[in-house]
Motif scaffolding. Structure first.
Motif, PDB file in Angstrom:
ATOM      1  N   THR A 168       0.854  -1.188   0.000  1.00 50.59           N
ATOM      2  CA  THR A 168       0.000   0.000   0.000  1.00 50.59           C
ATOM      3  C   THR A 168       0.887   1.235   0.000  1.00 50.59           C
ATOM      4  N   LYS A 169       0.765   2.040  -1.048  1.00 53.72           N
ATOM      5  CA  LYS A 169       1.598   3.236  -1.192  1.00 53.72           C
ATOM      6  C   LYS A 169       0.715   4.481  -1.163  1.00 53.72           C
ATOM      7  N   VAL A 170       1.135   5.463  -0.389  1.00 51.31           N
ATOM      8  CA  VAL A 170       0.415   6.727  -0.290  1.00 51.31           C
ATOM      9  C   VAL A 170       1.372   7.856  -0.663  1.00 51.31           C
ATOM     10  N   TYR A 171       0.927   8.726  -1.571  1.00 52.36           N
ATOM     11  CA  TYR A 171       1.719   9.865  -2.001  1.00 52.36           C
ATOM     12  C   TYR A 171       0.981  11.159  -1.669  1.00 52.36           C
ATOM     13  N   HIS A 172       1.735  12.219  -1.497  1.00 53.24           N
ATOM     14  CA  HIS A 172       1.185  13.560  -1.410  1.00 53.24           C
ATOM     15  C   HIS A 172       1.675  14.357  -2.611  1.00 53.24           C
ATOM     16  N   ALA A 173       0.820  15.247  -3.091  1.00 53.04           N
ATOM     17  CA  ALA A 173       1.184  16.111  -4.215  1.00 53.04           C
ATOM     18  C   ALA A 173       0.527  17.466  -4.037  1.00 53.04           C
ATOM     19  N   VAL A 174       1.171  18.503  -4.559  1.00 56.66           N
ATOM     20  CA  VAL A 174       0.604  19.848  -4.549  1.00 56.66           C
ATOM     21  C   VAL A 174       0.362  20.266  -5.992  1.00 56.66           C
ATOM     22  N   ALA A 175      -0.848  20.739  -6.246  1.00 62.21           N
ATOM     23  CA  ALA A 175      -1.224  21.170  -7.589  1.00 62.21           C
ATOM     24  C   ALA A 175      -2.295  22.260  -7.469  1.00 62.21           C
ATOM     25  N   ARG A 176      -2.722  22.759  -8.604  1.00 66.71           N
ATOM     26  CA  ARG A 176      -3.768  23.785  -8.628  1.00 66.71           C
ATOM     27  C   ARG A 176      -5.035  23.266  -7.956  1.00 66.71           C
ATOM     28  N   PHE A 177      -5.753  24.139  -7.275  1.00 66.27           N
ATOM     29  CA  PHE A 177      -7.025  23.778  -6.656  1.00 66.27           C
ATOM     30  C   PHE A 177      -8.163  24.129  -7.604  1.00 66.27           C
ATOM     31  N   ASP A 178      -9.033  23.167  -7.847  1.00 70.92           N
ATOM     32  CA  ASP A 178     -10.198  23.364  -8.709  1.00 70.92           C
ATOM     33  C   ASP A 178     -11.451  23.092  -7.883  1.00 70.92           C
ATOM     34  N   PRO A 179     -12.186  24.138  -7.479  1.00 71.03           N
ATOM     35  CA  PRO A 179     -13.360  23.931  -6.635  1.00 71.03           C
ATOM     36  C   PRO A 179     -14.491  23.184  -7.332  1.00 71.03           C
ATOM     37  N   GLU A 180     -14.442  23.116  -8.671  1.00 70.86           N
ATOM     38  CA  GLU A 180     -15.507  22.439  -9.398  1.00 70.86           C
ATOM     39  C   GLU A 180     -15.244  20.945  -9.591  1.00 70.86           C
ATOM     40  N   LEU A 181     -14.043  20.511  -9.244  1.00 65.85           N
ATOM     41  CA  LEU A 181     -13.726  19.094  -9.407  1.00 65.85           C
ATOM     42  C   LEU A 181     -14.244  18.309  -8.208  1.00 65.85           C
ATOM     43  N   SER A 275       4.140   7.295   2.421  1.00 72.56           N
ATOM     44  CA  SER A 275       4.211   6.086   3.258  1.00 72.56           C
ATOM     45  C   SER A 275       4.124   4.828   2.423  1.00 72.56           C
ATOM     46  N   ILE A 276       4.655   3.750   2.988  1.00 71.92           N
ATOM     47  CA  ILE A 276       4.578   2.416   2.394  1.00 71.92           C
ATOM     48  C   ILE A 276       4.217   1.435   3.503  1.00 71.92           C
ATOM     49  N   GLU A 277       3.282   0.537   3.199  1.00 69.60           N
ATOM     50  CA  GLU A 277       2.866  -0.460   4.186  1.00 69.60           C
ATOM     51  C   GLU A 277       2.706  -1.815   3.507  1.00 69.60           C
ATOM     52  N   PHE A 278       3.140  -2.881   4.173  1.00 65.50           N
ATOM     53  CA  PHE A 278       3.022  -4.231   3.624  1.00 65.50           C
ATOM     54  C   PHE A 278       3.119  -5.255   4.745  1.00 65.50           C
ATOM     55  N   ARG A 279       2.691  -6.464   4.442  1.00 65.54           N
ATOM     56  CA  ARG A 279       2.860  -7.581   5.364  1.00 65.54           C
ATOM     57  C   ARG A 279       4.206  -8.231   5.065  1.00 65.54           C
ATOM     58  N   ASP A 280       5.069  -8.273   6.070  1.00 69.00           N
ATOM     59  CA  ASP A 280       6.406  -8.801   5.857  1.00 69.00           C
ATOM     60  C   ASP A 280       6.348 -10.270   5.456  1.00 69.00           C
ATOM     61  N   LYS A 285       4.210  -9.838   9.915  1.00 72.44           N
ATOM     62  CA  LYS A 285       3.761  -8.635  10.599  1.00 72.44           C
ATOM     63  C   LYS A 285       3.595  -7.484   9.611  1.00 72.44           C
ATOM     64  N   ILE A 286       2.637  -6.591   9.918  1.00 74.43           N
ATOM     65  CA  ILE A 286       2.445  -5.404   9.095  1.00 74.43           C
ATOM     66  C   ILE A 286       3.568  -4.410   9.392  1.00 74.43           C
ATOM     67  N   ARG A 287       4.212  -3.932   8.344  1.00 72.68           N
ATOM     68  CA  ARG A 287       5.291  -2.958   8.508  1.00 72.68           C
ATOM     69  C   ARG A 287       4.903  -1.678   7.774  1.00 72.68           C
ATOM     70  N   THR A 288       5.080  -0.558   8.455  1.00 79.48           N
ATOM     71  CA  THR A 288       4.722   0.742   7.899  1.00 79.48           C
ATOM     72  C   THR A 288       5.902   1.694   8.036  1.00 79.48           C
ATOM     73  N   PHE A 289       6.229   2.367   6.952  1.00 78.36           N
ATOM     74  CA  PHE A 289       7.306   3.350   6.953  1.00 78.36           C
ATOM     75  C   PHE A 289       6.747   4.669   6.427  1.00 78.36           C
ATOM     76  N   VAL A 290       7.007   5.754   7.170  1.00 80.00           N
ATOM     77  CA  VAL A 290       6.414   7.051   6.850  1.00 80.00           C
ATOM     78  C   VAL A 290       7.518   8.100   6.698  1.00 80.00           C
ATOM     79  N   SER A 291       7.427   8.895   5.652  1.00 75.04           N
ATOM     80  CA  SER A 291       8.381   9.971   5.423  1.00 75.04           C
ATOM     81  C   SER A 291       8.232  11.051   6.487  1.00 75.04           C
ATOM     82  N   THR A 292       9.349  11.676   6.832  1.00 70.97           N
ATOM     83  CA  THR A 292       9.310  12.825   7.736  1.00 70.97           C
ATOM     84  C   THR A 292       9.163  14.134   6.976  1.00 70.97           C
ATOM     85  N   ARG A 293       9.148  14.057   5.661  1.00 69.04           N
ATOM     86  CA  ARG A 293       9.032  15.266   4.840  1.00 69.04           C
ATOM     87  C   ARG A 293       7.569  15.689   4.721  1.00 69.04           C
ATOM     88  N   ILE A 294       7.345  16.981   4.570  1.00 71.41           N
ATOM     89  CA  ILE A 294       5.993  17.523   4.463  1.00 71.41           C
ATOM     90  C   ILE A 294       5.940  18.507   3.307  1.00 71.41           C
TER      91      ILE A 294
END
Length: 320
Positions: A168-181, A275-280, A285-294
């Motif tokens: 399971t992979k989660v990404y963050h991104a910054v882009a233009r905001f469209d209130p109609e979307l 973040s990345i999460e998977f079953r080892d 066991k479930i392992r989760t690794f999270v970036s410290t960047r924001i």
């Protein structure tokens, strides 16, 4: 692929060169000189020093005949590369895995203009881990969680997690905001990436790429988006955001390509592997690794350049 007959040298493996399909040249050296004319002197020196070998590890002689479709191996000279002036933060390290918080602009592994200054080679050298290998990849311009295997014995099991989409992979991104979307939504399309062509593209056909898109925050002008890909096509997130009419800030490929100097670090792509999460596969066991960047939304006056902040971590290797 067959195992290289030469060991790593200063974190770098040897280069494999495939001979042509026919006996176009009488000797291996003749072929190499024709293919790499600017390196003729160094090629002849390497052959004379018995540093060019065949697939069995036998050194080639200056008059060794060319065997069609055979492989030869040699070490590249240390390249002159741009220095990526950002540290590699370590999130986790055990006997099987090394997890880092990769900075923007740092290549995952040797490729193109980035060979010795790739994350893989820097970490091998600085941490003394000759068997280190990436379990997956991040684009050079993308920051965030990147996982390496430490031992060859476990490499396949972890790489298969990514190949089988069991991560399971989660990404963050910054882009233009469209209130109609209307969000959230799931994008599905068919993507292709032709070898040798810089950009990927979406084409008609059966979808092979899927991304779930959510709006996490906005300031009326820009939005912070959470992206959850279920596939891993080249430039998938960048293409899908562009298809919504909201290309990721700092993206010099989509919608239009523009050149950026190799040492220009002023406008990083605002895409973060959060973040990345998977079953080892060994412990179950479930392992989760999270970036410290924001990723931060622009505030105040109009800005095209965004900053990435992160908390300090132990950072042995760097691009310096």
């Amino acid at each position: 692929m067959a195992r290289a007959p030469l060991p790593l040298r200063d974190g770098l493996g040897p280069t494999r060169i495939r001979m042509p399909d026919t006996e176009t040249f009488p000797t291996v050296v003749d072929y190499l000189v024709d293919r790499f004319p600017h390196d003729e002197r160094r090629l002849r020196e390497k052959v004379a020093a018995r540093e060019v070998v065949d697939a069995a590890g036998v050194p080639l002689e200056p008059n060794s005949p060319l065997v069609p479709r055979s492989d030869i191996y040699l070490y590249r000279d240390p390249p002159l590369e741009p220095v990526v002036p950002f540290p590699i933060d370590i999130l986790h390290h055990d006997r099987d895995l090394l997890v880092i918080d990769k900075p923007h602009f740092l290549a995952t592994m040797p490729r193109g203009a980035y060979i010795a200054r790739s994350a893989l080679v820097l970490l091998r050298r600085e941490l003394g881990l000759p068997d280190l290998s990436p379990a997956h990849r991040l684009d050079r311009l993308t920051a965030g969680v990147l996982i390496f295997t430490v031992r060859p014995e476990v490499r396949r099991a972890y790489q298969e997690l990514f190949a089988q989409r069991a991560v399971t992979k989660v990404y963050h991104a910054v882009a233009r905001f469209d209130p109609e979307l209307e969000l959230p939504l799931t994008l599905r399309s068919r993507m292709i990436k032709v070898r040798g062509v810089l950009r990927a593209e979406e084409i008609p056909g059966e979808p092979n790429a899927e991304t779930h898109v959510e709006l996490t925050d906005h300031n009326l002008r820009h939005g912070l988006y959470t992206l959850r890909p279920t596939t891993g096509r080249t430039h998938q997130l960048r293409l899908h955001m562009n298809s919504l009419g909201m290309p990721i800030l700092g993206d010099n490929f989509y919608p239009d390509f523009y050149d950026v100097a190799g040492d220009d670090y002023t406008n990083p792509l605002q895409l973060l592997a959060r973040s990345i999460e998977f079953r080892d596969p060994f412990t179950e066991k479930i392992r989760t690794f999270v970036s410290t960047r924001i990723l931060e939304l622009p505030s105040g006056a109009w800005r095209e350049h965004l900053l990435v902040r992160h908390s300090p971590r132990r950072s042995p290797p760097s691009g310096r």
